[in-house]
Design a protein around this motif. Structure first.
Motif, PDB file in Angstrom:
ATOM      1  N   ALA A 182     -59.271  -3.277  14.296  1.00  0.00           N
ATOM      2  CA  ALA A 182     -59.974  -4.489  14.375  1.00  0.00           C
ATOM      3  C   ALA A 182     -59.663  -5.215  15.681  1.00  0.00           C
ATOM      4  O   ALA A 182     -60.635  -5.643  16.447  1.00  0.00           O
ATOM      5  CB  ALA A 182     -60.182  -5.213  13.192  1.00  0.00           C
ATOM      6  N   GLY A 183     -58.499  -5.484  15.605  1.00  0.00           N
ATOM      7  CA  GLY A 183     -57.943  -6.235  16.704  1.00  0.00           C
ATOM      8  C   GLY A 183     -58.031  -5.549  18.231  1.00  0.00           C
ATOM      9  O   GLY A 183     -58.567  -6.359  19.308  1.00  0.00           O
ATOM     10  N   PHE A 184     -57.428  -4.274  18.236  1.00  0.00           N
ATOM     11  CA  PHE A 184     -57.282  -3.986  19.608  1.00  0.00           C
ATOM     12  C   PHE A 184     -58.547  -2.792  19.975  1.00  0.00           C
ATOM     13  O   PHE A 184     -58.812  -2.472  21.022  1.00  0.00           O
ATOM     14  CB  PHE A 184     -56.025  -3.050  19.722  1.00  0.00           C
ATOM     15  N   GLY A 185     -59.315  -2.449  18.760  1.00  0.00           N
ATOM     16  CA  GLY A 185     -60.466  -1.525  19.257  1.00  0.00           C
ATOM     17  C   GLY A 185     -61.703  -2.272  19.324  1.00  0.00           C
ATOM     18  O   GLY A 185     -62.538  -2.027  20.034  1.00  0.00           O
ATOM     19  N   CYS A 186     -61.829  -3.473  18.631  1.00  0.00           N
ATOM     20  CA  CYS A 186     -62.992  -4.296  18.760  1.00  0.00           C
ATOM     21  C   CYS A 186     -62.823  -5.468  19.303  1.00  0.00           C
ATOM     22  O   CYS A 186     -63.699  -6.564  19.437  1.00  0.00           O
ATOM     23  CB  CYS A 186     -63.607  -4.413  17.069  1.00  0.00           C
ATOM     24  N   GLU A 187     -61.705  -6.087  19.531  1.00  0.00           N
ATOM     25  CA  GLU A 187     -61.187  -7.294  20.189  1.00  0.00           C
ATOM     26  C   GLU A 187     -61.509  -8.274  19.071  1.00  0.00           C
ATOM     27  O   GLU A 187     -62.067  -9.523  19.538  1.00  0.00           O
ATOM     28  CB  GLU A 187     -61.835  -7.570  21.547  1.00  0.00           C
ATOM     29  N   ALA A 188     -61.519  -8.107  17.841  1.00  0.00           N
ATOM     30  CA  ALA A 188     -61.651  -8.993  16.732  1.00  0.00           C
ATOM     31  C   ALA A 188     -60.584  -9.930  16.381  1.00  0.00           C
ATOM     32  O   ALA A 188     -59.428  -9.465  16.469  1.00  0.00           O
ATOM     33  CB  ALA A 188     -62.167  -8.328  15.543  1.00  0.00           C
ATOM     34  N   ALA A 189     -60.818 -11.210  16.145  1.00  0.00           N
ATOM     35  CA  ALA A 189     -59.959 -12.180  15.487  1.00  0.00           C
ATOM     36  C   ALA A 189     -59.619 -11.701  14.035  1.00  0.00           C
ATOM     37  O   ALA A 189     -60.464 -11.103  13.209  1.00  0.00           O
ATOM     38  CB  ALA A 189     -60.567 -13.514  15.451  1.00  0.00           C
ATOM     39  N   THR A 190     -58.421 -11.995  13.843  1.00  0.00           N
ATOM     40  CA  THR A 190     -57.966 -11.172  12.280  1.00  0.00           C
ATOM     41  C   THR A 190     -57.015 -12.173  11.518  1.00  0.00           C
ATOM     42  O   THR A 190     -55.924 -13.045  12.165  1.00  0.00           O
ATOM     43  CB  THR A 190     -57.277  -9.794  12.358  1.00  0.00           C
ATOM     44  N   ILE A 191     -57.299 -12.412  10.338  1.00  0.00           N
ATOM     45  CA  ILE A 191     -56.461 -13.160   9.563  1.00  0.00           C
ATOM     46  C   ILE A 191     -55.799 -12.119   8.495  1.00  0.00           C
ATOM     47  O   ILE A 191     -56.426 -11.263   7.798  1.00  0.00           O
ATOM     48  CB  ILE A 191     -57.078 -14.064   8.558  1.00  0.00           C
ATOM     49  N   GLY A 192     -54.662 -12.015   8.362  1.00  0.00           N
ATOM     50  CA  GLY A 192     -54.025 -10.702   7.527  1.00  0.00           C
ATOM     51  C   GLY A 192     -53.287 -11.501   6.269  1.00  0.00           C
ATOM     52  O   GLY A 192     -52.534 -12.484   6.355  1.00  0.00           O
ATOM     53  N   ILE A 193     -53.502 -10.804   5.146  1.00  0.00           N
ATOM     54  CA  ILE A 193     -52.855 -11.414   3.808  1.00  0.00           C
ATOM     55  C   ILE A 193     -51.819 -10.198   3.425  1.00  0.00           C
ATOM     56  O   ILE A 193     -52.285  -8.910   3.344  1.00  0.00           O
ATOM     57  CB  ILE A 193     -53.874 -11.743   2.722  1.00  0.00           C
ATOM     58  N   PHE A 194     -50.719 -10.630   3.024  1.00  0.00           N
ATOM     59  CA  PHE A 194     -49.726  -9.759   2.385  1.00  0.00           C
ATOM     60  C   PHE A 194     -48.680 -10.502   1.701  1.00  0.00           C
ATOM     61  O   PHE A 194     -48.638 -11.777   1.792  1.00  0.00           O
ATOM     62  CB  PHE A 194     -49.185  -8.846   3.620  1.00  0.00           C
ATOM     63  N   PHE A 195     -47.618  -9.603   0.975  1.00  0.00           N
ATOM     64  CA  PHE A 195     -46.536 -10.309   0.395  1.00  0.00           C
ATOM     65  C   PHE A 195     -45.419  -9.677   0.675  1.00  0.00           C
ATOM     66  O   PHE A 195     -44.953  -8.491   0.171  1.00  0.00           O
ATOM     67  CB  PHE A 195     -47.023  -9.953  -1.158  1.00  0.00           C
ATOM     68  N   GLU A 196     -44.800 -10.160   1.776  1.00  0.00           N
ATOM     69  CA  GLU A 196     -43.682  -9.462   2.190  1.00  0.00           C
ATOM     70  C   GLU A 196     -42.463 -10.413   2.405  1.00  0.00           C
ATOM     71  O   GLU A 196     -42.622 -11.616   2.288  1.00  0.00           O
ATOM     72  CB  GLU A 196     -43.699  -9.081   3.977  1.00  0.00           C
ATOM     73  N   LYS A 197     -41.301  -9.972   2.677  1.00  0.00           N
ATOM     74  CA  LYS A 197     -39.940 -10.712   2.518  1.00  0.00           C
ATOM     75  C   LYS A 197     -39.345 -10.874   3.785  1.00  0.00           C
ATOM     76  O   LYS A 197     -39.067  -9.738   4.384  1.00  0.00           O
ATOM     77  CB  LYS A 197     -38.881 -10.081   1.488  1.00  0.00           C
ATOM     78  N   PRO A 198     -38.938 -11.941   4.291  1.00  0.00           N
ATOM     79  CA  PRO A 198     -38.138 -12.041   5.569  1.00  0.00           C
ATOM     80  C   PRO A 198     -36.716 -11.704   5.391  1.00  0.00           C
ATOM     81  O   PRO A 198     -36.328 -11.416   4.142  1.00  0.00           O
ATOM     82  CB  PRO A 198     -38.420 -13.444   5.973  1.00  0.00           C
ATOM     83  N   SER A 199     -36.030 -11.478   6.425  1.00  0.00           N
ATOM     84  CA  SER A 199     -34.392 -11.204   6.359  1.00  0.00           C
ATOM     85  C   SER A 199     -33.874 -12.518   5.651  1.00  0.00           C
ATOM     86  O   SER A 199     -34.168 -13.577   5.987  1.00  0.00           O
ATOM     87  CB  SER A 199     -34.065 -10.606   7.792  1.00  0.00           C
ATOM     88  N   ASN A 200     -33.030 -12.425   4.986  1.00  0.00           N
ATOM     89  CA  ASN A 200     -32.215 -13.396   4.343  1.00  0.00           C
ATOM     90  C   ASN A 200     -30.853 -13.417   5.297  1.00  0.00           C
ATOM     91  O   ASN A 200     -29.828 -14.276   4.738  1.00  0.00           O
ATOM     92  CB  ASN A 200     -32.110 -13.165   2.855  1.00  0.00           C
ATOM     93  N   GLY A 201     -30.671 -12.781   6.252  1.00  0.00           N
ATOM     94  CA  GLY A 201     -29.377 -12.686   6.803  1.00  0.00           C
ATOM     95  C   GLY A 201     -28.538 -11.630   6.471  1.00  0.00           C
ATOM     96  O   GLY A 201     -27.543 -11.176   7.220  1.00  0.00           O
ATOM     97  N   LYS A 202     -28.474 -11.159   5.250  1.00  0.00           N
ATOM     98  CA  LYS A 202     -27.868 -10.144   4.692  1.00  0.00           C
ATOM     99  C   LYS A 202     -28.693  -8.848   4.456  1.00  0.00           C
ATOM    100  O   LYS A 202     -28.243  -7.815   4.716  1.00  0.00           O
ATOM    101  CB  LYS A 202     -27.114 -10.336   3.406  1.00  0.00           C
ATOM    102  N   ARG A 203     -29.864  -8.957   4.180  1.00  0.00           N
ATOM    103  CA  ARG A 203     -30.578  -7.839   4.274  1.00  0.00           C
ATOM    104  C   ARG A 203     -31.765  -7.812   5.231  1.00  0.00           C
ATOM    105  O   ARG A 203     -32.002  -8.948   5.567  1.00  0.00           O
ATOM    106  CB  ARG A 203     -31.365  -7.790   2.556  1.00  0.00           C
ATOM    107  N   THR A 204     -32.409  -6.776   5.387  1.00  0.00           N
ATOM    108  CA  THR A 204     -33.416  -6.715   6.483  1.00  0.00           C
ATOM    109  C   THR A 204     -34.728  -7.124   5.808  1.00  0.00           C
ATOM    110  O   THR A 204     -34.819  -7.168   4.619  1.00  0.00           O
ATOM    111  CB  THR A 204     -33.692  -5.226   6.859  1.00  0.00           C
ATOM    112  N   ALA A 205     -35.458  -7.523   6.742  1.00  0.00           N
ATOM    113  CA  ALA A 205     -36.924  -8.124   6.029  1.00  0.00           C
ATOM    114  C   ALA A 205     -37.606  -6.532   5.747  1.00  0.00           C
ATOM    115  O   ALA A 205     -37.067  -5.640   6.090  1.00  0.00           O
ATOM    116  CB  ALA A 205     -37.710  -8.633   7.190  1.00  0.00           C
ATOM    117  N   THR A 206     -38.649  -6.825   5.028  1.00  0.00           N
ATOM    118  CA  THR A 206     -39.244  -5.578   4.526  1.00  0.00           C
ATOM    119  C   THR A 206     -40.258  -5.066   5.680  1.00  0.00           C
ATOM    120  O   THR A 206     -40.369  -5.824   6.692  1.00  0.00           O
ATOM    121  CB  THR A 206     -40.422  -5.709   3.425  1.00  0.00           C
ATOM    122  N   PRO A 207     -40.456  -3.834   5.864  1.00  0.00           N
ATOM    123  CA  PRO A 207     -41.341  -3.233   7.199  1.00  0.00           C
ATOM    124  C   PRO A 207     -42.504  -3.973   7.509  1.00  0.00           C
ATOM    125  O   PRO A 207     -42.935  -4.265   8.696  1.00  0.00           O
ATOM    126  CB  PRO A 207     -41.720  -1.748   6.737  1.00  0.00           C
TER     127      PRO A 207
END
Length: 393
Positions: free
Chosen positions: A60-85
């Motif tokens: 949508a963004g790079f094929g149609c130049e559309a504005a996007t809002i993305g919803i997800f449930f991910e974890k950032p890094s806590n300094g000891k473990r990596t963030a989720t992909p």
């Protein structure tokens, strides 16, 4: 620090920020080369950080130049473990979108919750006015509904127990797996988590708030698969949920006559959800080999860019008799399935590397987490803590 993959059966507990960035950049480059042209302009992607959802946001963004809002449930890094992909993917996507002058904002939280729906509606009101496309690409093991009830999904049959060959991902051996039949409450739980109830709640909430165009397009993703996997998938608890999803699209079209609501039945691909299903990874590995030999194998980005370019924005969207868009047409062709069944009958631990594309399966698996990407120096120190521009921590 130097980040290496740490794999436990069908999950990797680490992710590589630079590898995820490279993966996103490669998908962007592919989409830009497709010359899609026609498409939406303001797209909400629910489940936007990995797999088909990420590919949809990139298309949508790079094929149609559309504005996007993305919803997800991910974890950032806590300094000891990596963030989720998905966290690293989104950071890379937003950075690339902003460099290209394309609107991209994200909301991290439980997409099933009323809170995240309200937060999303407020953002659409503030920045867009109305969305013209909603993509629903959630895959989750459990859901707490708006009444506070917790539902858990199950990977089980709905008839008798089913025993079949499977790939033991710990050592790439062929074993037998038995999948037990589900209890009625497990079937109901799977429908509640993976069916269409939450998709409908999203559309109703957007409609009630008047933040979606009357003739907007909404697409939810599904999978049917071949007869080989019917007992565990199409005729299993997941299949029951997917039928509910398909029926929801019909109900949506009846309730909102100008809304374009579709289920897209997509191709079998390695995702964090599919890797957990017994029997399915072996089918995927065999399928990969066959489709690569035939010359029509697709990954997530190829599949979704074809969906946008050849299906969704035609004057008449091509569907099957049930009203579904069939992106699994190449997978389920007679030629491909005949070769898959022949290989399935022959496959053993001794010949699995010759008969299937187990290497390709594992490449896709590792690349989901940002590993095994060409052009990335995995011996270099990298910063685990990466910020998503639109999200304040």
């Amino acid at each position: 620090m130097i980040i290496e993959p740490k794999v436990r059966e069908f999950i990797c507990t680490t992710a590589h920020p630079e590898g995820c960035r490279e993966n996103v950049k490669q998908q962007i480059a592919y989409v830009k080369a497709q010359n899609i042209k026609k498409g939406p302009k303001k797209v909400l992607v629910i489940g936007a950080s990995t797999g088909y959802g990420l590919a949809s946001r990139i298309t949508a963004g790079f094929g149609c130049e559309a504005a996007t809002i993305g919803i997800f449930f991910e974890k950032p890094s806590n300094g000891k473990r990596t963030a989720t992909p998905g966290w690293y993917n989104t950071a890379a996507f937003e950075e690339e979108a902003h460099k290209a002058g394309i609107y991209a904002k994200s909301i991290n939280g439980d997409a099933f919750s009323c809170e995240i729906k309200e937060k999303t509606i407020d953002l659409i009101k503030k920045d867009w006015g109305k969305a013209d496309m909603v993509i629903y690409s959630l895959a989750a093991p459990r859901r707490t509904d708006k009444n506070g009830n917790l539902w858990v999904s199950s990977l089980k049959t709905t008839k008798e127990a089913f025993t079949e060959k499977s790939l033991d991902l710990r050592n790439n051996t062929i074993v037998e797996k038995t999948v037990e039949p589900a209890k009625p409450e497990e079937i109901q739980g799977t429908k509640k988590v993976m069916g269409g109830e939450d998709w409908m709640e999203w559309i109703e909430a957007l409609k009630d708030a008047d933040v979606i165009e009357e003739n907007a397009l909404t697409v939810a993703y599904s999978y049917i698969g071949p007869e080989l996997t019917y007992p565990i998938y199409f005729d299993g608890t997941i299949g029951q949920a997917k039928r509910h999803l398909e029926n929801t699209a019909k109900v949506m079209r009846e309730k909102f006559p100008k809304l374009q609501a579709y289920v897209s039945v997509n191709k079998a691909l390695v995702t964090q959800a599919s890797a957990a299903i017994p029997i399915v990874p072996l089918y995927f590995a065999i399928l990969y080999k066959v489709m690569k030999e035939v010359g029509n194998h697709e990954g997530c980005i190829e599949q979704i860019s074809r969906l946008f370019k050849e299906k969704l924005f035609k004057e008449s969207v091509p569907t099957d008799a049930e009203g579904r868009i069939r992106m699994d047409d190449w997978e389920l062709s007679e030629e491909v399935q005949r070769k898959v069944v022949e290989a399935w009958k022959q496959v053993t631990t001794e010949n699995v590397t010759e008969i299937s594309d187990i290497e390709g399966y594992w490449e896709d698996f590792y690349q989901m987490f940002g590993f095994h990407l060409a052009g990335v120096d995995y011996t270099k120190d990298v910063d685990m803590e990466v910020k998503i521009p639109s999200i304040d921590l």
